[in-house]
Design a protein around this motif. Structure first.
Motif, PDB file in Angstrom:
ATOM      1  N   MET A  44      40.404  36.593  45.209  1.00  0.00           N
ATOM      2  CA  MET A  44      41.477  36.464  44.293  1.00  0.00           C
ATOM      3  C   MET A  44      42.067  35.020  44.380  1.00  0.00           C
ATOM      4  SD  MET A  44      42.777  37.436  41.597  1.00  0.00           S
ATOM      5  CE  MET A  44      43.982  37.101  40.535  1.00  0.00           C
ATOM      6  N   PRO A  45      42.058  34.433  45.831  1.00  0.00           N
ATOM      7  CA  PRO A  45      43.029  33.207  46.074  1.00  0.00           C
ATOM      8  C   PRO A  45      41.900  31.889  45.153  1.00  0.00           C
ATOM      9  CG  PRO A  45      43.165  34.346  48.024  1.00  0.00           C
ATOM     10  CD  PRO A  45      42.115  35.346  47.199  1.00  0.00           C
ATOM     11  N   MET A  46      40.821  32.250  45.352  1.00  0.00           N
ATOM     12  CA  MET A  46      39.858  31.029  44.854  1.00  0.00           C
ATOM     13  C   MET A  46      39.632  31.268  43.222  1.00  0.00           C
ATOM     14  SD  MET A  46      36.384  30.824  43.355  1.00  0.00           S
ATOM     15  CE  MET A  46      35.352  32.243  44.025  1.00  0.00           C
ATOM     16  N   MET A  47      39.983  32.474  42.849  1.00  0.00           N
ATOM     17  CA  MET A  47      39.762  32.550  41.278  1.00  0.00           C
ATOM     18  C   MET A  47      41.257  32.032  40.959  1.00  0.00           C
ATOM     19  SD  MET A  47      36.910  33.466  40.415  1.00  0.00           S
ATOM     20  CE  MET A  47      37.354  33.712  38.550  1.00  0.00           C
ATOM     21  N   ASP A  48      42.171  32.352  41.293  1.00  0.00           N
ATOM     22  CA  ASP A  48      43.459  31.843  40.989  1.00  0.00           C
ATOM     23  C   ASP A  48      43.601  30.287  40.765  1.00  0.00           C
ATOM     24  OD1 ASP A  48      45.221  33.960  40.500  1.00  0.00           O
ATOM     25  OD2 ASP A  48      45.846  34.154  42.661  1.00  0.00           O
ATOM     26  N   ASP A  49      42.796  29.477  41.746  1.00  0.00           N
ATOM     27  CA  ASP A  49      42.662  28.118  41.676  1.00  0.00           C
ATOM     28  C   ASP A  49      41.923  27.761  40.232  1.00  0.00           C
ATOM     29  OD1 ASP A  49      44.191  28.029  43.840  1.00  0.00           O
ATOM     30  OD2 ASP A  49      42.377  27.326  45.213  1.00  0.00           O
ATOM     31  N   GLN A  50      40.781  28.495  40.224  1.00  0.00           N
ATOM     32  CA  GLN A  50      39.847  28.272  39.044  1.00  0.00           C
ATOM     33  C   GLN A  50      40.706  28.666  37.898  1.00  0.00           C
ATOM     34  OE1 GLN A  50      36.767  27.277  39.343  1.00  0.00           O
ATOM     35  NE2 GLN A  50      35.847  27.919  40.960  1.00  0.00           N
ATOM     36  N   LEU A  51      41.373  29.554  37.705  1.00  0.00           N
ATOM     37  CA  LEU A  51      42.246  29.633  36.495  1.00  0.00           C
ATOM     38  C   LEU A  51      43.301  28.559  36.306  1.00  0.00           C
ATOM     39  CD1 LEU A  51      42.996  31.471  34.157  1.00  0.00           C
ATOM     40  CD2 LEU A  51      44.836  32.707  35.726  1.00  0.00           C
ATOM     41  N   ALA A  52      44.062  28.222  37.178  1.00  0.00           N
ATOM     42  CA  ALA A  52      44.854  27.051  37.261  1.00  0.00           C
ATOM     43  C   ALA A  52      44.301  25.755  36.564  1.00  0.00           C
ATOM     44  CB  ALA A  52      45.506  26.816  38.382  1.00  0.00           C
ATOM     45  N   LEU A  75      37.022  51.185  35.939  1.00  0.00           N
ATOM     46  CA  LEU A  75      37.142  50.568  34.635  1.00  0.00           C
ATOM     47  C   LEU A  75      36.186  50.342  33.900  1.00  0.00           C
ATOM     48  CD1 LEU A  75      39.921  47.878  36.031  1.00  0.00           C
ATOM     49  CD2 LEU A  75      40.379  49.813  34.551  1.00  0.00           C
ATOM     50  N   LEU A  76      35.047  49.900  34.475  1.00  0.00           N
ATOM     51  CA  LEU A  76      33.768  49.573  33.771  1.00  0.00           C
ATOM     52  C   LEU A  76      33.305  50.964  33.220  1.00  0.00           C
ATOM     53  CD1 LEU A  76      31.889  47.027  36.148  1.00  0.00           C
ATOM     54  CD2 LEU A  76      32.743  46.645  33.893  1.00  0.00           C
ATOM     55  N   LYS A  77      33.342  52.087  34.067  1.00  0.00           N
ATOM     56  CA  LYS A  77      33.076  53.337  33.701  1.00  0.00           C
ATOM     57  C   LYS A  77      33.641  53.765  32.620  1.00  0.00           C
ATOM     58  CE  LYS A  77      32.101  57.854  35.705  1.00  0.00           C
ATOM     59  NZ  LYS A  77      32.237  58.776  36.973  1.00  0.00           N
ATOM     60  N   ASN A  78      34.743  53.562  32.369  1.00  0.00           N
ATOM     61  CA  ASN A  78      35.767  54.111  31.232  1.00  0.00           C
ATOM     62  C   ASN A  78      35.765  53.023  30.092  1.00  0.00           C
ATOM     63  OD1 ASN A  78      36.199  56.382  32.937  1.00  0.00           O
ATOM     64  ND2 ASN A  78      38.012  55.379  33.883  1.00  0.00           N
ATOM     65  N   ASP A  79      34.974  52.134  30.184  1.00  0.00           N
ATOM     66  CA  ASP A  79      35.166  51.297  29.162  1.00  0.00           C
ATOM     67  C   ASP A  79      36.351  50.487  28.835  1.00  0.00           C
ATOM     68  OD1 ASP A  79      32.298  51.258  28.198  1.00  0.00           O
ATOM     69  OD2 ASP A  79      32.828  52.794  27.152  1.00  0.00           O
ATOM     70  N   THR A  80      37.175  50.343  29.912  1.00  0.00           N
ATOM     71  CA  THR A  80      38.338  49.886  30.005  1.00  0.00           C
ATOM     72  C   THR A  80      38.422  48.373  30.076  1.00  0.00           C
ATOM     73  OG1 THR A  80      39.413  51.539  31.003  1.00  0.00           O
ATOM     74  CG2 THR A  80      40.713  49.625  31.012  1.00  0.00           C
ATOM     75  N   THR A  81      37.184  47.686  30.399  1.00  0.00           N
ATOM     76  CA  THR A  81      36.774  46.371  30.795  1.00  0.00           C
ATOM     77  C   THR A  81      35.305  46.053  30.769  1.00  0.00           C
ATOM     78  OG1 THR A  81      37.039  44.310  32.151  1.00  0.00           O
ATOM     79  CG2 THR A  81      36.750  46.356  33.249  1.00  0.00           C
ATOM     80  N   LYS A  82      35.207  44.839  30.288  1.00  0.00           N
ATOM     81  CA  LYS A  82      33.617  44.438  30.079  1.00  0.00           C
ATOM     82  C   LYS A  82      33.601  43.121  30.752  1.00  0.00           C
ATOM     83  CE  LYS A  82      32.520  46.766  26.012  1.00  0.00           C
ATOM     84  NZ  LYS A  82      33.464  47.760  25.691  1.00  0.00           N
ATOM     85  N   LEU A  83      34.488  42.727  31.699  1.00  0.00           N
ATOM     86  CA  LEU A  83      34.524  41.403  32.303  1.00  0.00           C
ATOM     87  C   LEU A  83      34.997  41.411  33.551  1.00  0.00           C
ATOM     88  CD1 LEU A  83      36.101  39.021  29.527  1.00  0.00           C
ATOM     89  CD2 LEU A  83      33.540  39.319  30.091  1.00  0.00           C
ATOM     90  N   VAL A  84      34.309  41.110  34.652  1.00  0.00           N
ATOM     91  CA  VAL A  84      34.858  41.471  36.057  1.00  0.00           C
ATOM     92  C   VAL A  84      33.932  40.342  36.996  1.00  0.00           C
ATOM     93  CG1 VAL A  84      34.771  43.850  35.729  1.00  0.00           C
ATOM     94  CG2 VAL A  84      32.840  43.019  36.500  1.00  0.00           C
ATOM     95  N   VAL A  85      34.872  40.283  38.070  1.00  0.00           N
ATOM     96  CA  VAL A  85      34.188  39.262  39.213  1.00  0.00           C
ATOM     97  C   VAL A  85      34.198  40.224  40.362  1.00  0.00           C
ATOM     98  CG1 VAL A  85      34.766  37.491  40.776  1.00  0.00           C
ATOM     99  CG2 VAL A  85      35.452  37.418  38.191  1.00  0.00           C
ATOM    100  N   MET A  86      32.880  40.469  40.766  1.00  0.00           N
ATOM    101  CA  MET A  86      32.663  41.025  42.067  1.00  0.00           C
ATOM    102  C   MET A  86      31.754  40.778  42.758  1.00  0.00           C
ATOM    103  SD  MET A  86      32.016  44.942  39.862  1.00  0.00           S
ATOM    104  CE  MET A  86      31.210  45.706  41.501  1.00  0.00           C
ATOM    105  N   SER A  87      31.389  41.356  44.325  1.00  0.00           N
ATOM    106  CA  SER A  87      30.612  40.786  45.318  1.00  0.00           C
ATOM    107  C   SER A  87      29.315  41.409  45.125  1.00  0.00           C
ATOM    108  CB  SER A  87      31.444  41.199  46.703  1.00  0.00           C
ATOM    109  OG  SER A  87      31.299  42.606  46.878  1.00  0.00           O
TER     110      SER A  87
END
Length: 305
Positions: A44-52, A75-87
């Motif tokens: 999350m720290p790196m992604m916060d910098d990207q967003l800023a 969230l993906l399984k329940n179709d709550t989101t379709k955009l994620v950042v994962m390892s």
């Protein structure tokens, strides 16, 4: 009222109505230009910098919501989101619900990360053998390890190490999870003999209120198991070791898009994977996927002035 004045009056009213409708449409269009990514909280720290930086240059709105890997998968399984950042990318069974709908995923690798093993500064050793960690996760006693401390029971770090140790279920009183990466850092800073397992990003970019805790812990150099490459030396999760794959607990970070169309989500992923985004990754302490190379011209002769 003369006919020409009546004509002008109605014409003006018609134009104003069209202008009002267009304004509302433009306003709605801008409101629709919003995308929400659910982000593995270990990066999350790196992604916060990207967003800023992205938001400073664009009018579109991006929301980043930190979650554990387990929560993101739900969230993906329940179709709550379709955009994620994962390892990691989804397995074929996890992805089936989207492929059944004809959705082709847009997968963008954005960084090379690592799972860091940390210890109290008072610990005698600054190195650790990965085999000892694997043995401990399999329930075998290891004299140098009192316990393993994870950031969350549903975290990607525990999933990552469980895969390394071929453990389907971690069940030990000496292996436990707290609530966040910061909680692990604080716990290790106050307790000797325990090994903390966190995302490297939380040590390379510590929160301001965690500086005192981070100075009381150290990142351990890790030796790979004998059956794996690079098992003759100990490696820390430096950017070079991450980029070259020398660090035994290296992993990749992806932006996964299951929207099924090109939109703002893909635009943000393109930014993060681009030159500016990759420089932000470099600054964060992680290893970028792409590096801008400098061209150096070598001259045979040096001019004398």
């Amino acid at each position: 009222m003369p006919k020409y004045l009546r004509f002008l009056f109605y014409s003006f009213g018609f134009i104003m109505t069209i202008f009002f409708i267009d304004s509302c449409a433009d306003k709605k269009k801008k409101e629709d230009q919003t995308a929400t990514f659910y982000v593995d909280e270990t990066v999350m720290p790196m992604m916060d910098d990207q967003l800023a930086v992205f938001q400073s240059e664009r009018t579109e709105k991006i929301n980043l919501v930190p979650k554990t890997e387990g929560a993101i998968l739900d969230l993906l399984k329940n179709d709550t989101t379709k955009l994620v950042v994962m390892s990691r990318v989804l397995s074929k069974s996890e992805e089936k619900r989207f492929t059944d709908k004809g959705i082709v995923p847009r997968i963008t690798q954005i960084a090379i990360d690592g799972v860091a093993l940390i210890a109290n500064n008072k610990a005698k050793d600054s190195v650790i053998d990965l085999q000892n960690v694997i043995d401990f996760m399999n329930g075998k006693p290891v004299a140098s390890i009192k316990g393993l401390v994870f950031d969350n029971a549903n975290s990607s770090t525990i999933d990552f190490l469980s895969r390394k140790a071929s453990v389907t279920k971690v069940d030990s009183k000496n292996i436990f999870a707290l609530k966040s990466n910061n909680d692990v850092i604080k716990y290790i800073s106050e307790n000797e003999g325990y090994i903390g397992v966190i995302g490297v990003n939380w040590m390379t970019q510590p929160m301001p209120d965690m500086l005192n805790s981070t100075t009381n812990v150290k990142v351990l150099a890790v030796k790979n198991v004998k059956s794996e490459p690079n098992s003759s030396a100990y490696y820390k999760p430096s950017q070079t070791n991450l980029a070259e794959g020398l660090y035994p607990l290296t992993r990749k970070i992806y932006m996964l898009n299951y929207e099924g169309s090109v939109g703002l989500g893909m635009g943000f992923a393109t930014f993060v994977a681009g030159d500016v985004g990759q420089r932000i990754v470099l600054k964060s302490g992680l290893a970028p996927v792409r590096l801008a190379l400098r061209e150096v011209k070598v001259r045979k002769d040096i001019e004398n002035k």
